[in-house]
Each structure stands twice: as structure tokens, then as C-alpha cells.
Design an enzyme around this catalytic site. Structure first.
Site, mmCIF file in Angstrom:
data_model
loop_
_atom_site.group_PDB
_atom_site.id
_atom_site.type_symbol
_atom_site.label_atom_id
_atom_site.label_comp_id
_atom_site.label_asym_id
_atom_site.label_seq_id
_atom_site.Cartn_x
_atom_site.Cartn_y
_atom_site.Cartn_z
ATOM 1 N N GLU A 150 -54.801 150.726 21.264
ATOM 2 C CA GLU A 150 -55.039 149.323 20.984
ATOM 3 C C GLU A 150 -54.743 149.015 19.537
ATOM 4 O OE1 GLU A 150 -59.001 149.006 22.310
ATOM 5 O OE2 GLU A 150 -58.411 148.415 24.322
ATOM 6 N N CYS A 163 -55.348 146.221 12.476
ATOM 7 C CA CYS A 163 -56.013 147.519 12.608
ATOM 8 C C CYS A 163 -55.130 148.389 13.511
ATOM 9 C CB CYS A 163 -57.395 147.293 13.222
ATOM 10 S SG CYS A 163 -58.331 148.802 13.432
ATOM 11 N N CYS A 170 -58.627 160.924 19.911
ATOM 12 C CA CYS A 170 -58.810 161.456 18.553
ATOM 13 C C CYS A 170 -59.041 162.958 18.632
ATOM 14 C CB CYS A 170 -60.005 160.792 17.867
ATOM 15 S SG CYS A 170 -60.205 161.344 16.150
ATOM 16 N N CYS A 402 -63.307 148.688 15.080
ATOM 17 C CA CYS A 402 -62.119 149.541 15.059
ATOM 18 C C CYS A 402 -62.443 150.937 15.544
ATOM 19 C CB CYS A 402 -61.492 149.581 13.673
ATOM 20 S SG CYS A 402 -60.546 148.100 13.348
HETATM 21 N N1 SAH Z 1 -60.677 158.321 12.357
HETATM 22 C C1 SAH Z 1 -60.723 157.599 11.169
HETATM 23 C C2 SAH Z 1 -60.328 156.136 11.329
HETATM 24 C C3 SAH Z 1 -60.777 155.395 12.573
HETATM 25 S S1 SAH Z 1 -62.461 155.002 12.807
HETATM 26 C C4 SAH Z 1 -62.088 157.685 10.534
HETATM 27 O O1 SAH Z 1 -63.006 158.182 11.177
HETATM 28 O O2 SAH Z 1 -62.206 157.290 9.386
HETATM 29 C C5 SAH Z 1 -62.804 153.597 11.759
HETATM 30 C C6 SAH Z 1 -64.269 153.559 11.294
HETATM 31 O O3 SAH Z 1 -65.174 153.179 12.349
HETATM 32 C C7 SAH Z 1 -64.763 154.897 10.773
HETATM 33 O O4 SAH Z 1 -65.481 154.755 9.579
HETATM 34 C C8 SAH Z 1 -65.672 155.330 11.888
HETATM 35 O O5 SAH Z 1 -66.589 156.286 11.446
HETATM 36 C C9 SAH Z 1 -66.304 154.038 12.314
HETATM 37 N N2 SAH Z 1 -66.956 154.086 13.619
HETATM 38 C C10 SAH Z 1 -66.650 154.854 14.668
HETATM 39 N N3 SAH Z 1 -67.496 154.616 15.699
HETATM 40 C C11 SAH Z 1 -68.377 153.678 15.281
HETATM 41 C C12 SAH Z 1 -69.483 153.010 15.882
HETATM 42 N N4 SAH Z 1 -69.848 153.267 17.132
HETATM 43 N N5 SAH Z 1 -70.138 152.076 15.175
HETATM 44 C C13 SAH Z 1 -69.751 151.789 13.900
HETATM 45 N N6 SAH Z 1 -68.706 152.381 13.267
HETATM 46 C C14 SAH Z 1 -68.023 153.324 13.950
HETATM 47 FE FE1 SF4 Z 2 -62.060 160.240 15.389
HETATM 48 FE FE2 SF4 Z 2 -62.706 158.572 13.398
HETATM 49 FE FE3 SF4 Z 2 -63.934 158.424 15.803
HETATM 50 FE FE4 SF4 Z 2 -64.435 160.491 14.196
HETATM 51 S S1 SF4 Z 2 -64.891 158.316 13.782
HETATM 52 S S2 SF4 Z 2 -64.011 160.605 16.413
HETATM 53 S S3 SF4 Z 2 -62.432 160.817 13.254
HETATM 54 S S4 SF4 Z 2 -61.782 158.013 15.401
#
Ligand code: SAH
Ligand code: SF4
Length: 427
Positions: A150, A163, A170, A402
């Protein structure tokens, strides 16, 4: 596939630390000490289409394609420039549109290559202009679940943020992240990464010679915060982002591109040197014991190493702030003691903290912190001199979106839209 996913970036460190060795042992056995697997092996396969797209290729690679169809050496440079302009400034979707290219060459190109982008299988448009596209990508065989990612566009008064995803699923398994629960993983190619920006510009009618409401571009900022861990797909993310930033093409400045990582330490400094975009770190915890649980990659690259990589990040010296993302989990990481440690940890780093209210998903064991607590936490960090926005008018209702992308066709809820907006504000 543009990058081998079974070779983990851990292999790049010259001298493995004790933690590396322990983590590699647990990764090899598939499970980390706490029970959460640290990394997944790529199970998705990618077979390029018979007629490949030029999108995502470097100038040198396009020149090779031209050589293969018999374009004389002395013409190639100029022809590559023409194609580059048509693809990335004008957004041409066919060779037929490229009127400055000779008819014969266009016909020859059409036989062998395309300028195709990923296929859009669903589009949702909210009343406030937020859009979400579900993109289908080629997979290795018909037995595999479709490969989908997405991509979300968030318009604001002074910018429009896209985004972008870096992987299907992942490689990592953060315990609070829905994407982390997906089994299917494969790296996107550079073309599929650039292709997301192309799709957004197509759908928004956002190319140079087309009308946009204010005469300005609509997609002005990119955040690599969609599905996937960008630094586990380093080469394709680098090649893709350099194309996006190329000022003879799409031309989005590196200051307007943010790469978010959960902390793939060996590739952080490399990202600064080889890509040079803004950096965001998904920190989420200030003690190794807790971060091991929330972001299992921490077992391999603990907090102290991560902070050192941030201090060494080349672009950081350029008066560029590093954003630290911190998801607010009730009773887990949201105490004032955590806030105090956070401030201590960031000492000496030109930093900004993005507090993200947790976005729950079915089956998760976490809850979002109470709004009061988020405010107290934010205030503490703010009083210590750090910008710490919790960008929501609706308090606990805000959801970070995101991180939630999960390749299902569904309506974008009002809560998701707010959350996306929060994620978009990265400077
Ligand atoms: N994998 C990379 C980028 C994608 S995630 C990373 O982890 O940085 C983008 C952001 O959303 C990251 O900071 C991630 O930790 C956060 N995120 C993931 N799941 C979430 C959730 N359920 N609630 C709030 N933030 C979340
Ligand atoms: Fe992957 Fe980022 Fe989600 Fe962690 S927060 S599982 S690194 S997409």
C-alpha cells in the site's frame, strides 16, 4: 530480485559483537530468547516481467538497454536524457507519447521494454483528499498469495506527503506492529519503489505539463514508512531514492525525503553516506530489556550501538535533525521515568521526538497509553528542550497508520487519516 534477502545486513559489520553472535544464533534457530523470531527469511519470489520496465533503472542501465537494441554509442547519452525527461518530468506512460524520440526508436523500444508502473488494484479517496492505493506486484508463481503493498498520500496545506513501502511484509517482527505479523516477505525492486511515486503522480495528475490546483506539485515529501524495513532492502531503496531525488527528473529534495528504520545499525551510516536523506529511528523503548521485546532487532543492535550510529550519521552534522519515533504503549514504555531516560539518551543528538499513540489491531496484546499520560510524557520531553509533537486534535483516538499497512482492501477510517497526518509531519 534486486537484493538477496537471506544475506542479512548483520554480515556487513566487520567485527561481530557478543550481542551479534548471540542474536545470530537465535536468528538461525528462528527464535529469539523472548520467543519472538528476530528475522524472517524471504519466502516471496520475484520474476521480472518478460518486457521489463525502464522505471527504476539508472542512466547507465538504460544506456545498456539502448545498446542492446542497436542505438549507436554516440547517441545513447542524449537518448537516455530524453527518456529520463519523458519518464520522470512528464510522466509519460507510453513510448508513443515521447514525441521528441524518433519513431523508429520508439517502435524498437516498445518491442523490448515498457514504462509500466505497479498495477493499481484499489484506490480509496477520503473527503479530505487522503488517498490510499493498493498495488499488486509480480510474484514468482500462481500458487503464491498476490504480492501487494500500500501507498498513502496525505495532503496538507503546505505539503503533500507520500508514505512509501520498501518490502512486501517485513523482515522484522516488532511485537506491536501489524505488518510484522505477515508471513510473506520479499524486497521491492528499485522500480517498484519509484513506481509508487509514479502511481501517485499519475492518479493525482501531478506531472509537469498537467494542471494541478495551485500550479505547484502535489507530492512534495516522501516518507519511507510504509510496509517493510528499508535498511533490509538497502540497494533497491538507495537506487530508488536517488532517482526520486534526481533534479533532472522527479526532483524531490533529499531534505524532503525521510527514511525510517527500526535500527539496522550497519546500514544507518551507509544510508547517510550513500543516500543522504533525513533519518527517523523507531526507538520505542529506552532500556534494552524492553526494546528487545518491542523491537527484537535490538538483540542484534542494542540501544548504545544504535545511538552511536545516530551520532555518526553523516547528514546529521548538516544541521539536520534526526526524528525519534516513540509509540505510546499503556503501562509498557510510557512512564515519566521512561521520558527522563529518553531525554538522557538523546543528549548531544540534534533530535526531535515523534510520539505516536499506539494503533491497536486485532489480536494485539498492547493498548494505547491514556491521553493524560501521553501529554505528561510529551510535556516532560518538551521541557527538556526537545520538540515532541503528538499531532492530533483527538487525543487517544489518533492511530499511527503507516506502520499498520496490511494489504487489505478496506476503507480508510477517519482515525487512520488522522494518524497518517501525524506520521507525515516529520520535520
Ligand atoms: N520499518 C520501518 C518503517 C515502517 S513503520 C520502521 O520500523 O521504522 C513506520 C512507523 O510506524 C515505525 O515507527 C513503527 O514502529 C510504527 N508503528 C508500527 N506499528 C505501529 C502501531 N501499531 N501503532 C503505532 N505505530 C506503529
Ligand atoms: Fe517492520 Fe517497522 Fe513493523 Fe518493525 S515496525 S515489523 S521494522 S514495519
Amino acid at each position: 530480485m534486486s537484493c538477496c534477502m537471506t544475506e542479512t545486513p548483520g554480515n556487513l559489520s566487520t567485527i561481530p559483537t557478543e550481542t551479534d553472535i548471540a542474536a545470530n544464533r537465535t536468528a538461525a534457530s528462528g527464535m529469539a530468547d523472548g520467543g519472538a523470531p528476530l528475522e524472517k527469511i524471504a519466502i516471496g519470489t520475484y520474476v521480472p516481467p518478460a518486457k521489463p520496465s525502464l522505471i527504476g533503472l539508472s542512466r547507465a542501465e538504460i544506456a545498456e538497454r539502448l545498446a542492446a537494441i542497436g542505438i549507436p554509442r554516440e547517441q545513447r547519452r542524449m537518448r537516455v536524457q530524453q527518456l529520463w525527461h519523458w519518464m520522470y518530468v512528464r510522466g509519460a506512460r507510453t513510448f508513443a507519447e515521447m514525441t521528441s524520440v524518433s519513431k523508429d526508436m520508439r517502435a524498437e523500444l516498445e518491442k523490448h521494454v515498457t514504462v509500466d508502473r505497479p498495477e493499481v488494484v484499489a484506490e480509496q479517496i477520503s473527503s479530505d483528499g487522503t488517498r490510499k492505493w493498493l498495488l499488486r506486484l509480480p510474484s514468482g508463481n500462481d500458487l503464491e498469495k498476490p504480492h501487494e503493498v500500500e501507498c498513502v498520500y496525505i495532503p496538507e496545506t503546505d505539503r503533500g506527503t507520500l508514505c512509501v513501502s520498501s518490502q512486501v511484509g517485513c523482515t522484522l517482527n516488532c511485537s506491536f506492529c501489524h505488518t510484522g505479523t505477515q508471513r510473506l516477505v520479499r524486497n521491492l525492486t528499485a522500480g517498484e519503489i519509484v513506481g509508487q511515486i509514479m502511481v501517485a503522480r499519475d492518479r493525482l495528475n501531478d506531472w509537469a505539463d498537467r494542471e494541478t490546483p495551485h500550479g505547484n506539485r502535489l507530492v512534495t515529501n516522501i516518507v519511507m514508512m510504509g510496509m517493510g524495513e528499508p535498511l533490509y532492502n538497502f540497494d533497491a531503496v538507495r537506487d530508488g531514492l536517488l532517482i526520486v531525488a534526481d533534479n533532472e527528473g522527479i526532483g524531490i529534495s533529499k531534505r524532503r525525503i525521510t527514511l525510517s528504520t527500526s535500527g539496522v545499525v550497519p546500514n544507518i551510516v551507509r544510508a547517510g553516506e550513500e543516500i543522504g536523506v533525513m533519518l527517523a529511528i523507531s526507538l520505542h523503548a529506552v532500556r534494552d530489556e524492553l526494546r528487545d521485546e518491542l523491537v527484537p532487532l535490538n538483540r542484534k543492535y542494542p540501544i548504545a550501538e544504535l545511538m552511536q550510529a545516530c551520532r555518526d550519521y553523516p547528514a546529521a552534522s548538516n544541521a539536520k535533525r534526526i526524528t525519534f519515533e516513540y509509540v505510546m504503549l499503556k503501562g509498557v514504555n510510557d512512564s515519566l521515568e521512561d521520558a527522563r531516560r529518553l531525554v538522557k539518551l538523546l543528549k548531544g543528538i540534534h533530535a526531535k521526538i515523534n510520539l505516536i499513540p499506539f494503533n491497536p489491531w486485532p489480536g494485539t496484546r498492547y493498548e494505547c497509553s491514556d491521553w493524560d499520560q501521553i501529554e505528561k510524557f510529551s510535556e516532560y520531553v518538551f521541557n527538556a528542550g526537545y520538540s515532541s509533537p503528538v499531532r492530533t486534535p483527538r487525543g487517544r483516538d489518533i492511530l499511527a497508520a503507516c506502520g499498520q499497512l496490511k494489504s487489505e482492501t478496506e476503507k480508510l477510517s477517519a482515525r487512520e487519516r488522522q494518524a497518517l497526518r501525524a506520521m507525515a509531519m516529520t520535520d
